[in-house]
Scaffold this motif. Sequence first.
Motif: not given
Length: 267
Positions: A231-247
């Motif tokens: 929606q192109y809103w200024a700031g940080w409204y996009g996707s959130r990511v965490t806890n990535s892993s490669i095992t």
Amino acid sequence: MASINELPENVLLELFSLIPARELLRHCRPVCSLWRDLIDLVSLWKRKCQREGFISENWDQPVADWKVFYFLCSLRRNLLRNPCAEEGLEFWRIDQNGGDNWKVEETPGAHGRDFPDPRVKKYFVTSYHTCLKSQMIDLKAEGYWNELMDVVRPDIVVKDWFAARYDCACRYQICVQLLSANFLVLDTFEPPPMEIKQWSDCEWKEVSHTFSNYPRGVRHIRFQHGGKDTQYWAGWYGSRVTNSSITIGPEVPRKSNCTEEAARCSH
């Protein structure tokens, strides 16, 4: 003078089970034919797996090669560094830094949800133009020798978690590539970008993929993920990511995903 070789076989095996695996192969196995034959026994490596807590005493699942199984279990960990943003953007290469750039926030964040594992406290968040970040893993540097990757070809398991804000639509994307020594692409996991609508569920979602029976010659793994708000809103409204892993290799009781990821998040 009595020789150590006069000890009963079961006593020698118990002693060998106490010696670090690499020392067994490098320094003990070449000593004599008796030691070589004992160190090659399945029972020794199964005992070492039990001693390390990789398997229980009543383990009944089939194992093709206990020596390989032991080394895969001992090496198994999250190969991605700083997967939960505890060190800001350290160890990540910023490939695209659109909008107001990448940012780190604490869970649950505005219009968000707590992460399923309460030990994960932070996440990376994208902005109103595409944000992508990546890591390159050198498998040999991480302890995975060429013959292991070419002959055994253990499973490579990729996991990632993403979420949206409740009040803004966004897009999430991921691309993981298995690369040769010369960085040629041998296999790829790249699902279509996932679009999340405004006012939809903001629960954390897991993406998972297992590379099996991949081509010989895998020497590097490239992990890239990110997204943007749509929606192109200024700031940080996009996707959130965490806890990535490669095992790599089998899951084992001592190093379950939950414990492992928590440890890596605080690394």
